[in-house]
Scaffold this motif. Structure first.
Motif, PDB file in Angstrom:
ATOM      1  N   ILE A 172      14.290   7.017  11.560  1.00 46.30           N
ATOM      2  CA  ILE A 172      13.154   6.097  11.463  1.00 46.30           C
ATOM      3  C   ILE A 172      12.026   6.892  10.823  1.00 46.30           C
ATOM      4  CG2 ILE A 172      11.618   4.524  12.687  1.00 46.30           C
ATOM      5  CD1 ILE A 172      14.644   3.922  12.992  1.00 46.30           C
ATOM      6  N   VAL A 173      11.639   6.514   9.618  1.00 49.23           N
ATOM      7  CA  VAL A 173      10.661   7.292   8.857  1.00 49.23           C
ATOM      8  C   VAL A 173       9.297   6.613   8.934  1.00 49.23           C
ATOM      9  CG1 VAL A 173      10.127   8.340   6.640  1.00 49.23           C
ATOM     10  CG2 VAL A 173      12.523   8.011   7.312  1.00 49.23           C
ATOM     11  N   LEU A 174       8.344   7.289   9.532  1.00 44.58           N
ATOM     12  CA  LEU A 174       6.992   6.743   9.688  1.00 44.58           C
ATOM     13  C   LEU A 174       6.221   6.987   8.386  1.00 44.58           C
ATOM     14  CD1 LEU A 174       6.222   8.083  13.292  1.00 44.58           C
ATOM     15  CD2 LEU A 174       7.503   6.026  12.597  1.00 44.58           C
ATOM     16  N   CYS A 175       5.803   5.904   7.745  1.00 46.56           N
ATOM     17  CA  CYS A 175       5.188   6.009   6.418  1.00 46.56           C
ATOM     18  C   CYS A 175       3.683   5.782   6.482  1.00 46.56           C
ATOM     19  CB  CYS A 175       5.802   4.973   5.461  1.00 46.56           C
ATOM     20  SG  CYS A 175       7.581   5.161   5.237  1.00 46.56           S
ATOM     21  N   ASP A 176       2.933   6.758   5.989  1.00 40.75           N
ATOM     22  CA  ASP A 176       1.496   6.576   5.790  1.00 40.75           C
ATOM     23  C   ASP A 176       1.316   6.064   4.366  1.00 40.75           C
ATOM     24  OD1 ASP A 176      -1.253   6.614   6.163  1.00 40.75           O
ATOM     25  OD2 ASP A 176      -1.429   8.697   5.500  1.00 40.75           O
ATOM     26  N   THR A 177       1.636   4.813   4.158  1.00 34.73           N
ATOM     27  CA  THR A 177       1.776   4.256   2.817  1.00 34.73           C
ATOM     28  C   THR A 177       0.467   4.265   2.038  1.00 34.73           C
ATOM     29  OG1 THR A 177       3.480   2.817   3.764  1.00 34.73           O
ATOM     30  CG2 THR A 177       2.734   2.306   1.536  1.00 34.73           C
ATOM     31  N   ASN A 178      -0.643   4.027   2.700  1.00 37.98           N
ATOM     32  CA  ASN A 178      -1.939   4.034   2.016  1.00 37.98           C
ATOM     33  C   ASN A 178      -2.525   5.431   1.875  1.00 37.98           C
ATOM     34  OD1 ASN A 178      -1.915   1.305   1.644  1.00 37.98           O
ATOM     35  ND2 ASN A 178      -3.216   0.822   3.398  1.00 37.98           N
ATOM     36  N   GLY A 179      -1.958   6.393   2.559  1.00 34.23           N
ATOM     37  CA  GLY A 179      -2.397   7.780   2.420  1.00 34.23           C
ATOM     38  C   GLY A 179      -3.747   8.088   3.022  1.00 34.23           C
ATOM     39  N   GLY A 180      -4.224   7.260   3.939  1.00 30.99           N
ATOM     40  CA  GLY A 180      -5.570   7.465   4.470  1.00 30.99           C
ATOM     41  C   GLY A 180      -5.635   7.930   5.909  1.00 30.99           C
ATOM     42  N   THR A 181      -4.477   8.153   6.561  1.00 29.27           N
ATOM     43  CA  THR A 181      -4.466   8.556   7.965  1.00 29.27           C
ATOM     44  C   THR A 181      -4.691  10.058   8.096  1.00 29.27           C
ATOM     45  OG1 THR A 181      -2.869   6.792   8.386  1.00 29.27           O
ATOM     46  CG2 THR A 181      -3.162   8.427  10.117  1.00 29.27           C
ATOM     47  N   MET A 182      -5.566  10.440   8.995  1.00 31.18           N
ATOM     48  CA  MET A 182      -5.882  11.851   9.206  1.00 31.18           C
ATOM     49  C   MET A 182      -4.731  12.559   9.938  1.00 31.18           C
ATOM     50  SD  MET A 182      -8.874  12.346   7.823  1.00 31.18           S
ATOM     51  CE  MET A 182      -8.285  11.187   6.573  1.00 31.18           C
ATOM     52  N   PRO A 183      -4.536  13.849   9.664  1.00 31.09           N
ATOM     53  CA  PRO A 183      -3.436  14.579  10.294  1.00 31.09           C
ATOM     54  C   PRO A 183      -3.416  14.497  11.820  1.00 31.09           C
ATOM     55  CG  PRO A 183      -4.332  15.870   8.492  1.00 31.09           C
ATOM     56  CD  PRO A 183      -5.233  14.675   8.647  1.00 31.09           C
ATOM     57  N   GLY A 184      -4.584  14.587  12.433  1.00 35.57           N
ATOM     58  CA  GLY A 184      -4.636  14.488  13.887  1.00 35.57           C
ATOM     59  C   GLY A 184      -4.122  13.157  14.385  1.00 35.57           C
ATOM     60  N   ARG A 185      -4.460  12.094  13.675  1.00 37.07           N
ATOM     61  CA  ARG A 185      -3.996  10.755  14.052  1.00 37.07           C
ATOM     62  C   ARG A 185      -2.485  10.625  13.817  1.00 37.07           C
ATOM     63  NH1 ARG A 185      -4.089   6.475  17.347  1.00 37.07           N
ATOM     64  NH2 ARG A 185      -3.805   4.470  16.251  1.00 37.07           N
ATOM     65  N   ILE A 186      -1.983  11.224  12.741  1.00 34.85           N
ATOM     66  CA  ILE A 186      -0.541  11.194  12.490  1.00 34.85           C
ATOM     67  C   ILE A 186       0.198  11.850  13.654  1.00 34.85           C
ATOM     68  CG2 ILE A 186       1.269  12.220  11.049  1.00 34.85           C
ATOM     69  CD1 ILE A 186      -0.490  11.678   8.620  1.00 34.85           C
ATOM     70  N   ALA A 187      -0.304  12.995  14.128  1.00 33.28           N
ATOM     71  CA  ALA A 187       0.329  13.667  15.269  1.00 33.28           C
ATOM     72  C   ALA A 187       0.275  12.795  16.520  1.00 33.28           C
ATOM     73  CB  ALA A 187      -0.364  15.000  15.519  1.00 33.28           C
ATOM     74  N   GLU A 188      -0.872  12.157  16.759  1.00 30.15           N
ATOM     75  CA  GLU A 188      -1.048  11.314  17.942  1.00 30.15           C
ATOM     76  C   GLU A 188      -0.071  10.140  17.934  1.00 30.15           C
ATOM     77  OE1 GLU A 188      -4.534   8.398  19.830  1.00 30.15           O
ATOM     78  OE2 GLU A 188      -5.015   9.792  18.196  1.00 30.15           O
ATOM     79  N   VAL A 189       0.054   9.468  16.783  1.00 30.01           N
ATOM     80  CA  VAL A 189       0.943   8.314  16.688  1.00 30.01           C
ATOM     81  C   VAL A 189       2.402   8.747  16.797  1.00 30.01           C
ATOM     82  CG1 VAL A 189       1.747   6.469  15.160  1.00 30.01           C
ATOM     83  CG2 VAL A 189      -0.704   6.952  15.355  1.00 30.01           C
ATOM     84  N   THR A 190       2.749   9.865  16.173  1.00 26.31           N
ATOM     85  CA  THR A 190       4.122  10.358  16.257  1.00 26.31           C
ATOM     86  C   THR A 190       4.509  10.622  17.704  1.00 26.31           C
ATOM     87  OG1 THR A 190       3.929  11.365  14.056  1.00 26.31           O
ATOM     88  CG2 THR A 190       5.707  12.153  15.479  1.00 26.31           C
ATOM     89  N   ARG A 191       3.625  11.256  18.452  1.00 23.39           N
ATOM     90  CA  ARG A 191       3.898  11.480  19.879  1.00 23.39           C
ATOM     91  C   ARG A 191       4.039  10.161  20.619  1.00 23.39           C
ATOM     92  NH1 ARG A 191       0.312  16.013  19.092  1.00 23.39           N
ATOM     93  NH2 ARG A 191      -1.481  14.672  19.535  1.00 23.39           N
ATOM     94  N   GLY A 192       3.220   9.167  20.262  1.00 24.72           N
ATOM     95  CA  GLY A 192       3.303   7.863  20.911  1.00 24.72           C
ATOM     96  C   GLY A 192       4.640   7.175  20.656  1.00 24.72           C
ATOM     97  N   VAL A 193       5.168   7.320  19.446  1.00 24.66           N
ATOM     98  CA  VAL A 193       6.461   6.721  19.120  1.00 24.66           C
ATOM     99  C   VAL A 193       7.575   7.395  19.921  1.00 24.66           C
ATOM    100  CG1 VAL A 193       8.139   6.349  17.270  1.00 24.66           C
ATOM    101  CG2 VAL A 193       5.704   6.033  16.825  1.00 24.66           C
ATOM    102  N   ILE A 194       7.494   8.713  20.055  1.00 21.54           N
ATOM    103  CA  ILE A 194       8.500   9.432  20.838  1.00 21.54           C
ATOM    104  C   ILE A 194       8.440   9.015  22.303  1.00 21.54           C
ATOM    105  CG2 ILE A 194       9.205  11.719  21.655  1.00 21.54           C
ATOM    106  CD1 ILE A 194       8.241  12.824  18.933  1.00 21.54           C
ATOM    107  N   GLU A 195       7.243   8.894  22.822  1.00 25.10           N
ATOM    108  CA  GLU A 195       7.078   8.473  24.214  1.00 25.10           C
ATOM    109  C   GLU A 195       7.587   7.053  24.436  1.00 25.10           C
ATOM    110  OE1 GLU A 195       2.928   9.013  24.891  1.00 25.10           O
ATOM    111  OE2 GLU A 195       3.042  11.213  24.890  1.00 25.10           O
ATOM    112  N   ALA A 196       7.562   6.232  23.378  1.00 25.32           N
ATOM    113  CA  ALA A 196       8.028   4.851  23.492  1.00 25.32           C
ATOM    114  C   ALA A 196       9.545   4.737  23.391  1.00 25.32           C
ATOM    115  CB  ALA A 196       7.376   3.995  22.408  1.00 25.32           C
ATOM    116  N   GLY A 197      10.241   5.856  23.157  1.00 23.59           N
ATOM    117  CA  GLY A 197      11.695   5.805  23.213  1.00 23.59           C
ATOM    118  C   GLY A 197      12.433   6.147  21.941  1.00 23.59           C
ATOM    119  N   VAL A 198      11.712   6.479  20.843  1.00 24.01           N
ATOM    120  CA  VAL A 198      12.396   6.892  19.618  1.00 24.01           C
ATOM    121  C   VAL A 198      12.428   8.425  19.611  1.00 24.01           C
ATOM    122  CG1 VAL A 198      12.437   6.811  17.102  1.00 24.01           C
ATOM    123  CG2 VAL A 198      11.556   4.850  18.393  1.00 24.01           C
TER     124      VAL A 198
END
Length: 535
Positions: A172-198
């Protein structure tokens, strides 16, 4: 400590082709794929079969030795079954071991772009991934606009990801398609996806460089648990480009904590080939390599200031974060009006010239500074610097002498009653006591005028007597012009980049109030440097 496997997924052949001004031929795609395969990436995404003849032809003829060849497409359209969707069928018919399908994960895009319900989109994701896995293929799901979708409706974005995972998607590839997400937010969301079961072992990251943080965003996702990185060579891609694998790969292999934590599968030999691969891609695209590019740029290990060069001579680690040869690059000690004896000695040693005569070294420095006052620049014209130094040291052979030259530009109508230009050059040189006159026009095979400098270059290299065979493989690959002063006292500086069949690339400089004179001076230096190397 056992290192975790970190998968590298290259999408140069698809995302790279979305770069403005880039259009690969099938042959070029095959050449790039071969380089990537040798480099050691895990996946090579070849394009979208069925979307255009070039991509379809690529999949019909291409194979890889190491990397998993991957076809790209989109999830099935609403209102059709996965079995009867002709677009999805074209992707599957490519017969690749892996298939990557892009799907919407942002409710705004589902409603606006697809015009369907959120549940219908989830079913499209499920059925499409299931169709891929039912054929025994490895499935990847590119979760488009995932970070924006997660901010708008995290539950729905997660539902899209888990639907693909449950349908059998390997990644499952998480795409920052617009290229505007900050690195800290990318890390936060990635952890959230893992916690949700992926699981992180099934998560990939795909970032764009619209804030110059695509590499940082990719590393942030990896630190948060993602185990696949998608990117392109030289950062090619739509708008501002994608995550640059030529920066990511050496960072992951050489830098802490990544080198201790992850196994990328990139060998020492593959890493040492990185600079060549980067520049070969630019050569295929007829682009000038970015001198300031990290790791692989011509200036990545250039030390201009005298203080820096002095320290480098004692220990390169003083101003270099890695040895340049690790990535196939080279250290450069440019010469300029800021240079000191340390710079000069280091540069002369690299050219195999003596450095023990201090008076001669000071003479060379004086000449450099005098000529730079007149508009020359030697920090980007290393070949011209070497010729200047050899002349001062009495070690420049007298290969040939230019006695005179003339160039004419004619403007006239052709048989189609169109105004066209034609340049003609006459060059007289003296080689081994014999005068030789050569004439050449600038018209190319398609009947297009290539200009007066082209005509001069062709005439100059037409007959150099005994040296002719040595210069046959010289190619002019870049031509840069700069006005160094304004007004009526303007001076033109020309930098010419040349290369030969041995893979050497060198730069020469010419300066004059007349652009043709400046160009001709740089052309003559280019030929003399080549002869110095090969005689």
């Amino acid at each position: 400590m056992t290192r975790a496997k970190l998968s590298l997924y290259d999408t140069t052949l698809r995302d790279g082709q979305q770069t403005q001004g880039v259009q690969f031929s099938t042959t070029e795609k095959q050449a790039i794929a071969a380089m990537l395969d040798t480099l050691g990436v895990d996946y090579i995404e070849g394009g979208w079969p069925g979307a255009n003849p070039t991509d379809s032809a690529f999949f019909e003829t291409s194979q890889t030795q190491h990397a998993t060849l991957t076809a790209f497409g989109m999830t099935k359209r609403v209102g059709r079954s996965a079995e009867n969707d002709d677009v999805l069928a074209a992707v599957l018919n490519a017969g690749t071991p892996a298939v990557c399908l892009v799907g919407k994960t942002h409710p705004f895009h589902v409603d606006t772009a697809l015009g369907c319900t959120l549940d219908e989109n989830l079913e499209a994701i499920r059925a499409s991934i299931a169709q891929v896995t039912a054929q025994g293929r490895e499935a990847l799901f590119d979760a488009e606009h995932f970070f924006d979708g997660y901010s708008a409706d995290p539950d729905y974005a997660i539902a899209c990801a888990t639907t693909a995972l449950n349908a059998g998607a390997r990644w499952i590839v998480l795409c920052d398609t617009n290229g505007g997400t900050m690195p800290g937010r990318i890390a936060e969301v990635t952890r959230g996806v893992i916690e949700a079961g992926v699981p992180g072992s099934h998560l990939g990251i795909h970032t764009h460089n619209d804030t110059e943080q695509a590499v940082a965003g990719s590393l942030a996702a990896v630190e948060a648990g993602a185990r696949q990185i998608q990117g392109t060579l030289n950062g090619l891609g739509e708008r501002c480009g994608n995550a640059n694998l030529t920066a990511l790969i050496p960072t992951l292999v050489l830098k802490s904590p990544y080198r201790e934590m992850f196994d990328t599968g990139i060998s020492t030999e593959g890493l040492a080939d990185l600079t060549r691969i980067s520049r070969k891609l630019d050569d295929i695209l007829n682009r000038v390599p970015r001198r300031e590019a990290a790791y692989v740029g011509a200036s990545a290990f250039a030390h201009k200031a005298g203080l820096h060069a002095s320290a480098i001579a004692k220990n390169p680690a003083t101003y270099e974060h890695i040895p340049p040869e690790t990535v196939g690059n080279a250290r450069i000690i440019p010469m300029s009006n800021q240079a000191g004896l340390s710079n000069l000695r280091k540069r002369l040693e690299g050219a195999g010239l003596p450095t023990d005569d201090t008076d001669a070294l000071r003479l060379i420095l004086d000449r450099i500074k005098t000529r730079e006052d007149a508009g020359y620049s030697y920090d980007t014209a290393q070949a011209s610097f070497e010729l200047l130094a050899r002349e001062a040291l009495g070690q420049l052979p007298d290969f040939f002498e230019v006695k005179r030259y003339r160039v004419m530009v004619e403007r006239r109508k052709n048989k189609y009653d169109q105004m066209v230009s034609l340049s003609e050059a006459v060059v007289v040189v003296k080689v081994g006591g014999e005068k030789k006159l050569s004439v050449s026009e600038s018209m190319d095979a398609e009947g297009t005028d290539r200009g007066p400098v082209n005509a001069l270059a062709k005439a100059l290299t037409k007959d150099l007597g005994a040296y002719q065979d040595l210069i046959e493989d010289i190619r002019l690959v870049d031509f840069k012009v700069r006005i160094t002063q304004g007004g009526t006292e303007a001076v033109t500086r020309v930098i010419i980049d040349s290369e030969d069949d041995k893979g050497r690339r060198w730069s020469t400089v010419g300066v004059s109030a007349n652009i043709v004179d400046a160009s001709f001076e740089a052309l003559v230096d280019a030929i003399r440097w080549k002869l110095v190397q090969d005689t």
